[in-house]
Design a protein around this motif. Sequence first.
Motif, PDB file in Angstrom:
ATOM      1  N   UNK A 194       0.810  -1.212   0.000  1.00  0.00           N
ATOM      2  CA  UNK A 194       0.000   0.000   0.000  1.00  0.00           C
ATOM      3  C   UNK A 194       0.842   1.259   0.000  1.00  0.00           C
ATOM      4  N   UNK A 195       0.179   2.372  -0.245  1.00  0.00           N
ATOM      5  CA  UNK A 195       0.845   3.680  -0.286  1.00  0.00           C
ATOM      6  C   UNK A 195       1.210   4.126   1.128  1.00  0.00           C
ATOM      7  N   UNK A 196       2.431   4.631   1.274  1.00  0.00           N
ATOM      8  CA  UNK A 196       2.876   5.125   2.573  1.00  0.00           C
ATOM      9  C   UNK A 196       2.280   6.510   2.848  1.00  0.00           C
ATOM     10  N   UNK A 197       1.839   6.715   4.080  1.00  0.00           N
ATOM     11  CA  UNK A 197       1.257   7.984   4.493  1.00  0.00           C
ATOM     12  C   UNK A 197       1.997   8.470   5.740  1.00  0.00           C
ATOM     13  N   UNK A 198       2.439   9.727   5.723  1.00  0.00           N
ATOM     14  CA  UNK A 198       3.123  10.317   6.871  1.00  0.00           C
ATOM     15  C   UNK A 198       2.089  10.732   7.917  1.00  0.00           C
ATOM     16  N   UNK A 199       2.248  10.267   9.138  1.00  0.00           N
ATOM     17  CA  UNK A 199       1.278  10.597  10.178  1.00  0.00           C
ATOM     18  C   UNK A 199       1.958  10.645  11.549  1.00  0.00           C
ATOM     19  N   UNK A 200       1.246  11.204  12.516  1.00  0.00           N
ATOM     20  CA  UNK A 200       1.735  11.311  13.885  1.00  0.00           C
ATOM     21  C   UNK A 200       0.737  10.652  14.825  1.00  0.00           C
ATOM     22  N   UNK A 201       1.229   9.745  15.662  1.00  0.00           N
ATOM     23  CA  UNK A 201       0.399   9.086  16.674  1.00  0.00           C
ATOM     24  C   UNK A 201       0.753   9.630  18.050  1.00  0.00           C
ATOM     25  N   UNK A 202      -0.265  10.038  18.794  1.00  0.00           N
ATOM     26  CA  UNK A 202      -0.080  10.485  20.175  1.00  0.00           C
ATOM     27  C   UNK A 202      -0.797   9.488  21.085  1.00  0.00           C
ATOM     28  N   UNK A 203      -0.058   8.867  21.983  1.00  0.00           N
ATOM     29  CA  UNK A 203      -0.618   7.843  22.866  1.00  0.00           C
ATOM     30  C   UNK A 203      -0.403   8.251  24.318  1.00  0.00           C
ATOM     31  N   UNK A 204      -1.480   8.221  25.105  1.00  0.00           N
ATOM     32  CA  UNK A 204      -1.415   8.517  26.537  1.00  0.00           C
ATOM     33  C   UNK A 204      -1.855   7.273  27.294  1.00  0.00           C
ATOM     34  N   UNK A 205      -1.069   6.867  28.289  1.00  0.00           N
ATOM     35  CA  UNK A 205      -1.383   5.620  28.989  1.00  0.00           C
ATOM     36  C   UNK A 205      -2.495   5.777  30.021  1.00  0.00           C
ATOM     37  N   UNK A 206      -2.786   7.016  30.443  1.00  0.00           N
ATOM     38  CA  UNK A 206      -3.821   7.245  31.443  1.00  0.00           C
ATOM     39  C   UNK A 206      -5.198   7.256  30.769  1.00  0.00           C
ATOM     40  N   UNK A 207      -6.094   6.338  31.122  1.00  0.00           N
ATOM     41  CA  UNK A 207      -7.401   6.259  30.444  1.00  0.00           C
ATOM     42  C   UNK A 207      -8.316   7.447  30.730  1.00  0.00           C
ATOM     43  N   UNK A 208      -7.972   8.279  31.726  1.00  0.00           N
ATOM     44  CA  UNK A 208      -8.808   9.429  32.068  1.00  0.00           C
ATOM     45  C   UNK A 208      -8.366  10.705  31.347  1.00  0.00           C
ATOM     46  N   UNK A 209      -7.330  10.612  30.529  1.00  0.00           N
ATOM     47  CA  UNK A 209      -6.831  11.765  29.779  1.00  0.00           C
ATOM     48  C   UNK A 209      -6.995  11.472  28.295  1.00  0.00           C
ATOM     49  N   UNK A 210      -7.585  12.404  27.561  1.00  0.00           N
ATOM     50  CA  UNK A 210      -7.875  12.211  26.135  1.00  0.00           C
ATOM     51  C   UNK A 210      -7.240  13.313  25.299  1.00  0.00           C
ATOM     52  N   UNK A 211      -6.701  12.934  24.138  1.00  0.00           N
ATOM     53  CA  UNK A 211      -6.149  13.898  23.183  1.00  0.00           C
ATOM     54  C   UNK A 211      -7.320  14.529  22.422  1.00  0.00           C
ATOM     55  N   UNK A 212      -7.429  15.843  22.468  1.00  0.00           N
ATOM     56  CA  UNK A 212      -8.544  16.536  21.818  1.00  0.00           C
ATOM     57  C   UNK A 212      -8.211  17.000  20.405  1.00  0.00           C
TER      58      UNK A 212
END
Length: 211
Positions: free
Chosen positions: A160-178
């Motif tokens: 497949x075609x490569x796509x440049x992206x950024x993943x932000x992962x937080x281990x605390x389930x009570x904090x969400x990336x908006x």
Amino acid sequence: MKDYLQYALLLILCALLIASCRECTGRGHIMEVNLNAMNDTIKYFKNSIGTLTASKTTIQLSNSQLKSAIAAKDKELSRLMEEFSEINNIVKSEVQVKIDTIKVPFVAKVPYSFTRSGKLKNRWYGFGYEVNENGFVVDSLAVPLALSVITGKKRKWIFGKEVLCTDVTIDNPYVQVKNIYTAEIRTGIPWFKKWYVWAALGFTSGIFISK
């Protein structure tokens, strides 16, 4: 004609030698920077918008070096890296939200006196509390979390075609990336690594040898 070809070949070889020396010097500089980065500590300073910034020197590694280094130290981050076909950069940060005291008075006072207090602490948050007829107080509120940011190329399947992206992962389930805003500065390939430079060198060398 033969003399011109000799001079042309000599100039190309000299240019490539200079480029090679620069690349070796650059590698030595990277090794020095990495050594300093491993011994570096976090520095805090007030930035131009008036908030506090934490800063640390960045280690520079190849994809293979990065994967082997992370695999030995952080299994969870290593698993996140497996989702990328190529990795550009990684940020791993430990953050803690701390609030000393939160006072919440009741709108109407409870008509009898009482006091209840205690502490609650688990992996994701911790705080102390006290409740009485006037309201309640939360103190020493702490919310720890680990933040992982990976920028690189992904593909849905092997061809497949490569796509440049950024993943932000937080281990605390009570904090969400908006929201995420990310950009990358594109840099050109050095001239001595471009295919047509080597093609010209091969063509010139071929003519010289045939003569």
